[in-house]
Design a protein around this motif. Structure first.
Motif, mmCIF file in Angstrom:
data_model
loop_
_atom_site.group_PDB
_atom_site.id
_atom_site.type_symbol
_atom_site.label_atom_id
_atom_site.label_comp_id
_atom_site.label_asym_id
_atom_site.label_seq_id
_atom_site.Cartn_x
_atom_site.Cartn_y
_atom_site.Cartn_z
ATOM 1 N N PRO A 176 1.016 -1.312 0.239
ATOM 2 C CA PRO A 176 -0.110 0.198 -0.522
ATOM 3 C C PRO A 176 0.396 1.108 -0.009
ATOM 4 N N TRP A 177 -0.029 2.253 -0.431
ATOM 5 C CA TRP A 177 0.933 3.441 -0.450
ATOM 6 C C TRP A 177 -0.265 4.420 0.481
ATOM 7 N N LEU A 178 0.306 5.537 0.547
ATOM 8 C CA LEU A 178 -0.235 6.955 1.319
ATOM 9 C C LEU A 178 -0.347 7.799 0.733
ATOM 10 N N LEU A 179 -2.054 8.193 0.324
ATOM 11 C CA LEU A 179 -1.439 9.998 -0.655
ATOM 12 C C LEU A 179 -1.940 11.090 0.079
ATOM 13 N N GLU A 180 -1.299 12.309 0.049
ATOM 14 C CA GLU A 180 -1.339 12.689 1.284
ATOM 15 C C GLU A 180 -1.327 14.130 0.062
ATOM 16 N N ARG A 181 -2.515 15.312 0.968
ATOM 17 C CA ARG A 181 -2.837 16.811 0.356
ATOM 18 C C ARG A 181 -0.919 17.194 0.598
ATOM 19 N N PHE A 182 -0.114 18.175 -0.046
ATOM 20 C CA PHE A 182 1.076 19.514 -0.501
ATOM 21 C C PHE A 182 0.796 19.973 0.311
ATOM 22 N N MET A 183 1.660 20.506 1.104
ATOM 23 C CA MET A 183 1.363 21.386 2.181
ATOM 24 C C MET A 183 2.103 22.392 2.077
ATOM 25 N N THR A 184 2.252 23.097 1.934
ATOM 26 C CA THR A 184 2.358 24.982 1.388
ATOM 27 C C THR A 184 3.707 25.485 2.563
ATOM 28 N N GLY A 185 2.990 25.185 3.881
ATOM 29 C CA GLY A 185 3.915 26.647 5.804
ATOM 30 C C GLY A 185 5.307 25.946 5.614
ATOM 31 N N LEU A 261 4.758 25.129 8.904
ATOM 32 C CA LEU A 261 4.202 26.307 9.845
ATOM 33 C C LEU A 261 3.800 27.179 8.999
ATOM 34 N N ASP A 262 2.447 27.725 9.096
ATOM 35 C CA ASP A 262 1.712 28.281 8.545
ATOM 36 C C ASP A 262 0.960 29.738 8.739
#
Length: 401
Positions: A176-185, A261-262
């Motif tokens: 299995p793989w984990l797909l996660e939303r890209f974080m911009t902070g 950190l955002d």
């Protein structure tokens, strides 16, 4: 004398346990102890093919007439052997198995963190890479229980997703793989100590560049953040770490947590129940007055936490020394590196003939690591950039095609 089984080779962990009076048996791969100092050697060695494999460790113990029940405590300080140690240790484990799982599996982590009401990236499990469906771009594809940003893909659009799918199919790594939303902070490392469910010590470092940017050739440098200069940062980091440890069930030990950190504060990324690599431990002791190995060993042995000294003035950072992928022919040694401007300490783990891992594929790849100090952050970052250039110019690598 407390009898300890340590699963996975960690010489500083062995030394810390021995200093506190423990009798240490360590299960590790043959050859990993070749360069260990006398104080870093266990009282008894159990050499196994795979310290992360339950069968391998149990068989290695049995060949020496040993069982997990022969030890007062079974523990690990290594990312890939934590669950193994918790599983074979049972009620003698230094950490409950569910906690070890929470500290390893990133999907479980994010579920627990989200249930606690903390900010965390959306994520989805992809059981089979052939079924990859990206709900929104950009996203990041990674192993659920990886480390060091290995095998991590940034999916900026459908073409990148198709490329990643084909590459993984070609290498027969379906999931299995984990797909996660890209974080911009801006990415930070939060390292600390928790005892009896209470946060005791904390050190925060800022990544010069987010880890994901190493695929573009960015340097992997962690810059220590002074508590007196960044009180709001530490207030937010303390709140995040306390809540995250409760959510993950981590009540006794050390941790290495990463967060973005955002403008609204920290967003949880991931967390391990171990000490960060490179020279993070040395920087924690010099800059923040925290002996992470001693604190880990105290937690394993059920001893009271140690005292944290006040933060030392000055600016510190530690980073990895990248080289192009290939076969190492020659490179400067740690003593030569330590003579460079700003360098306080250096460690080289490759010798001529060793394979050099592509630095774009793992945050811990390269010739070795260095700790730097300077009057200003700009001084430290400049000295590190010049050090990397010098190491690459003075090293010779038979590069891969």
């Amino acid at each position: 004398m407390t009898a300890v089984l340590l699963v996975g080779w960690r010489p500083k962990a062995i030394a810390a346990l021995r200093r506190l009076g423990a009798e240490v048996t360590c299960a590790f791969r043959p050859g990993e102890d070749d360069t260990a100092a006398p104080a870093q050697r266990p009282h008894r060695s159990v050499r196994v093919a795979d310290p992360a494999g339950v069968e391998s460790v149990l068989s290695g113990l049995a060949r020496q007439g040993l069982r997990p029940a022969d030890f007062d405590v079974v523990c690990s300080q290594q990312e890939f052997t934590m669950v193994t140690a918790a599983a074979i240790g049972g009620d003698r484990s230094w950490m409950p198995l569910p906690t070890a799982m929470n500290l390893r599996d990133k999907q479980l982590q994010k579920l627990r963190i989200r249930q606690a009401g903390l900010r965390v990236a959306d994520c989805w499990i992809v059981d089979d890479i052939r079924d990859l469906q990206v709900p929104a771009y950009p996203c990041v594809l990674k192993p659920p229980a990886g480390a060091g940003a290995r095998d991590t893909f940034v999916l900026g659009g459908p073409a990148a997703a198709d490329d990643a799918r084909e590459r993984l199919l070609d290498s027969r790594r379906r999931g299995p793989w984990l797909l996660e939303r890209f974080m911009t902070g801006h990415e930070h490392a939060v390292d600390g100590v928790v005892r009896d469910g209470q946060l005791r010590h904390l050190a925060i470092s800022r990544y010069q560049s987010n880890l994901i940017r190493m695929r573009d050739g960015a340097h992997m440098l962690y810059v220590a953040q002074d508590p007196a200069e960044h009180p709001e940062l530490y207030r937010q980091g303390w709140e995040l770490a306390e809540a995250a440890m409760r959510a993950l069930g981590h009540t006794d030990g050390v941790f290495h947590l990463e967060a973005f950190l955002d403008e609204d504060g920290f967003v949880f990324s991931e967390c391990g129940g171990r000490i960060c690599g490179g020279k993070a431990d040395v920087m924690a002791e010099l800059k923040f007055g925290i002996d992470l190995h001693d604190e880990w060993a105290r937690a394993v042995l059920g001893l009271p936490a140690g005292r944290q000294r006040p933060a030392r003035a000055g600016n510190y950072a530690h980073g990895w020394l990248p080289l192009p992928a290939g076969r190492l022919v020659s490179a400067p040694g740690p003593d030569q590196i330590a003579e460079r401007p700003g360098v306080r300490e250096a460690h080289v783990w490759l010798t001529p003939g060793d394979r050099v891992v592509d630095p774009r594929t793992s945050s811990g790849a390269g010739l070795g690591a260095a700790l730097l100090a300077g009057d200003t952050v700009a001084d430290v970052e400049r000295d590190f950039a010049e050090l990397v250039t010098w190491v690459q110019q003075t090293s010779k690598v038979d590069q891969d095609a």
